[in-house]
Design an enzyme around this catalytic site. Structure first.
Site, mmCIF file in Angstrom:
data_model
loop_
_atom_site.group_PDB
_atom_site.id
_atom_site.type_symbol
_atom_site.label_atom_id
_atom_site.label_comp_id
_atom_site.label_asym_id
_atom_site.label_seq_id
_atom_site.Cartn_x
_atom_site.Cartn_y
_atom_site.Cartn_z
ATOM 1 N N CYS A 121 5.823 -12.273 -15.484
ATOM 2 C CA CYS A 121 4.800 -13.345 -15.447
ATOM 3 C C CYS A 121 3.877 -13.547 -16.766
ATOM 4 C CB CYS A 121 3.891 -12.735 -14.232
ATOM 5 S SG CYS A 121 4.728 -12.613 -12.784
ATOM 6 N N HIS A 263 -3.234 -15.855 -14.846
ATOM 7 C CA HIS A 263 -2.033 -15.969 -14.061
ATOM 8 C C HIS A 263 -2.360 -15.778 -12.656
ATOM 9 C CE1 HIS A 263 1.627 -14.840 -12.330
ATOM 10 N NE2 HIS A 263 1.191 -13.698 -12.222
ATOM 11 N N ASN A 293 1.989 -17.325 -6.177
ATOM 12 C CA ASN A 293 2.109 -16.726 -7.326
ATOM 13 C C ASN A 293 3.602 -17.372 -7.811
ATOM 14 O OD1 ASN A 293 3.059 -15.185 -9.661
ATOM 15 N ND2 ASN A 293 2.499 -13.250 -8.762
HETATM 16 O O1 UT7 Z 1 2.487 -11.506 -10.833
HETATM 17 C C1 UT7 Z 1 2.741 -10.301 -11.319
HETATM 18 C C2 UT7 Z 1 1.431 -9.188 -10.907
HETATM 19 N N1 UT7 Z 1 1.583 -9.175 -9.358
HETATM 20 C C3 UT7 Z 1 0.389 -8.860 -8.748
HETATM 21 O O2 UT7 Z 1 -0.606 -8.843 -9.766
HETATM 22 C C4 UT7 Z 1 0.300 -8.507 -7.407
HETATM 23 C C5 UT7 Z 1 -0.524 -7.342 -7.250
HETATM 24 N N2 UT7 Z 1 -0.792 -6.794 -6.042
HETATM 25 C C6 UT7 Z 1 -1.015 -7.809 -4.927
HETATM 26 O O3 UT7 Z 1 -1.598 -8.671 -4.963
HETATM 27 C C7 UT7 Z 1 -1.616 -6.967 -3.544
HETATM 28 O O4 UT7 Z 1 -1.192 -5.433 -3.677
HETATM 29 C C8 UT7 Z 1 -0.589 -7.200 -2.363
HETATM 30 C C9 UT7 Z 1 -0.959 -8.669 -1.775
HETATM 31 C C10 UT7 Z 1 0.811 -7.235 -2.621
HETATM 32 C C11 UT7 Z 1 -0.802 -6.346 -1.206
HETATM 33 O O5 UT7 Z 1 -2.448 -6.207 -0.844
HETATM 34 P P1 UT7 Z 1 -2.940 -5.005 -0.592
HETATM 35 O O6 UT7 Z 1 -4.315 -5.353 -0.189
HETATM 36 O O7 UT7 Z 1 -2.870 -4.214 -2.049
HETATM 37 O O8 UT7 Z 1 -2.105 -4.415 0.660
HETATM 38 P P2 UT7 Z 1 -1.595 -3.017 0.513
HETATM 39 O O9 UT7 Z 1 -0.325 -2.988 -0.123
HETATM 40 O O10 UT7 Z 1 -2.430 -1.740 0.054
HETATM 41 O O11 UT7 Z 1 -1.014 -2.709 2.215
HETATM 42 C C12 UT7 Z 1 -2.344 -2.514 2.988
HETATM 43 C C13 UT7 Z 1 -1.722 -2.425 4.250
HETATM 44 C C14 UT7 Z 1 -0.593 -1.621 4.500
HETATM 45 O O12 UT7 Z 1 -0.566 -0.957 5.883
HETATM 46 P P3 UT7 Z 1 -1.116 0.439 6.035
HETATM 47 O O13 UT7 Z 1 -0.366 1.418 5.101
HETATM 48 O O14 UT7 Z 1 -2.481 0.297 5.520
HETATM 49 O O15 UT7 Z 1 -1.001 0.721 7.530
HETATM 50 C C15 UT7 Z 1 0.874 -2.248 4.289
HETATM 51 O O16 UT7 Z 1 1.637 -1.987 5.163
HETATM 52 O O17 UT7 Z 1 -1.064 -3.844 4.740
HETATM 53 C C16 UT7 Z 1 0.126 -3.792 5.061
HETATM 54 N N3 UT7 Z 1 0.807 -5.112 4.697
HETATM 55 C C17 UT7 Z 1 0.808 -6.069 5.350
HETATM 56 N N4 UT7 Z 1 0.430 -6.426 6.646
HETATM 57 C C18 UT7 Z 1 0.452 -7.737 7.297
HETATM 58 C C19 UT7 Z 1 1.694 -5.199 3.352
HETATM 59 N N5 UT7 Z 1 1.990 -6.458 3.544
HETATM 60 C C20 UT7 Z 1 1.478 -7.066 4.892
HETATM 61 C C21 UT7 Z 1 1.772 -8.325 5.232
HETATM 62 N N6 UT7 Z 1 1.223 -8.659 6.529
HETATM 63 N N7 UT7 Z 1 2.248 -9.199 4.704
#
Ligand code: UT7
Length: 348
Positions: A121, A263, A293
């Site tokens: 990216c 980005h 993204n």
């Molecule tokens: O382009 C290169 C760089 N990329 C980035 O910078 C992306 C960086 N990361 C992110 O944008 C975020 O970390 C994500 C959007 C991928 C995830 O968001 P988050 O707020 O960090 O969520 P998380 O991974 O901490 O997950 C929180 C909860 C989890 O459930 P538990 O463990 O708390 O029960 C996940 O299983 O949300 C759950 N979860 C979802 N729930 C509904 C993860 N994906 C989903 C989903 N829908 N699509």
């Protein structure tokens, strides 16, 4: 004989003279995703800022998007010749050869130097530095740089954390040799990497590491994997650091920045970085709502969308900052050129 070092004040600067974006017509909304994944529209919108993304049809590849964006950028620059074609991508058409020569050939640019930049990216910012280097060294007079990715071809459609984030697209610029002080000049730069964290963003299979082992790769190894939470933390810290370093190098203050073009990873990341820098959020360009993204395409697509809406004016100062797999990150400064045609909008 006088010697001019590449990048010295006397060497030519890369000047922006063409800009365009392209996204495939097929739209996938959050509601579409919620029908087939264990997720819901509000979760996606509040955690990422994304409302919809564009994806390729079966059989379409990264080069198809790159050619369309490249064709539009050449028209914007009013030229049909360049000396070099650089494609920044993490989703090349093939592992071997690079995608850029095929893109060049389809644009009628056979004979031009053509190569890919692999910085995930951060690819577009690394690509700008590569193109500026070709121009500063006197190797090229005019370079077509395309950031293009089709993450829908490598993300596991059943992986809800990643399937919601990514979209497909391409953005392109034409850079010509010019002067450091003229509007449109690209630079200063700040580029970094930290390969100790390569496992945070990876497609494990398909390369020499997996192929030199016996046995077939698993589903997990064949698809793109990202440890989102850890990547998020690195992204916020590194993007802010890099933005500051590039500004320091140029002697710009944060108040000098008219448009911050990060980005487009996740709206929350963009706002955290802007807040950390002390930059009003209105000056932070966001396009992630409409396209998700789009990897190496995200900065040129955001630039093209902003220019299409008439928001950026000649002489405006821009700060471009990216972060991605590798890990890689970096920034580039740019003043807006005086006579760049307004690009077509890629999204409503
Ligand atoms: O382009 C290169 C760089 N990329 C980035 O910078 C992306 C960086 N990361 C992110 O944008 C975020 O970390 C994500 C959007 C991928 C995830 O968001 P988050 O707020 O960090 O969520 P998380 O991974 O901490 O997950 C929180 C909860 C989890 O459930 P538990 O463990 O708390 O029960 C996940 O299983 O949300 C759950 N979860 C979802 N729930 C509904 C993860 N994906 C989903 C989903 N829908 N699509």
């Amino acid at each position: 004989m006088s010697t001019i070092a590449a990048g010295s004040p006397a060497s030519p600067a890369a000047v922006l003279c063409g800009l365009a974006g392209y996204v495939p017509p097929r739209v996938v909304t959050n509601e579409h995703l919620a029908r087939r994944l264990d997720t819901d529209e509000a979760w996606i919108r509040t955690r990422t800022g994304i409302r919809r993304r564009h994806v390729v049809e079966t059989g379409q590849a990264t080069s198809d998007l790159a050619v369309e964006a490249g064709r539009r950028a050449l028209a914007s620059a009013g030229t049909d010749t360049v000396d070099a074609v650089v494609v920044a991508t993490a989703t090349p058409d093939h592992t071997c050869p690079a995608t850029a020569p095929a893109v060049a050939a389809r644009l009628g640019l056979t004979g031009a130097a053509a190569f890919d930049v692999g910085a995930v990216c951060t690819g577009f910012v690394y690509g700008l530095a590569s193109a500026a280097g070709l121009i500063a060294a006197g190797v090229s007079e005019r370079v077509l740089l395309i950031g293009a990715d089709t993450y829908s071809t490598i993300v596991d459609p059943l992986d809800r954390a990643n399937a919601i984030i990514f979209g497909d697209g391409a953005g392109a610029v034409v850079l010509r040799a010019g002067h450091r002080a003229e509007p449109g000049a690209v630079g200063h730069f700040d580029l970094h990497s930290d390969g100790a964290h390569e496992d945070l963003i990876m497609v494990a299979a398909g390369g020499s590491r997996q192929r030199s082992r016996p046995g077939e790769p698993s589903r997990e190894e064949r698809h793109f994997r990202m440890r989102g939470k850890e990547v998020y933390r690195h992204a916020v810290t590194r993007m802010a650091e890099s933005a500051r370093a590039a500004l320091d190098r140029a002697g710009w203050k944060i108040d000098d920045v008219d448009h911050f073009v990060p980005h487009q990873a996740n709206l929350r990341i963009l706002h955290s970085v802007a807040d950390d820098l002390g930059l009003p959020r209105e000056r932070c360009v966001t396009h992630v709502e409409s396209v998700g993204n789009t990897g190496a395409a995200s900065i040129p697509l955001a630039l093209s969308d902003t220019a299409a809406r008439g928001i950026v004016r000649p002489g405006d100062r821009l700060l471009l900052t990216a972060f991605g797999g590798g890990l890689t990150w970096g920034s580039c400064l740019l003043t807006w050129p005086s006579s760049l045609p307004r690009p077509e909008r890629t999204t409503p």
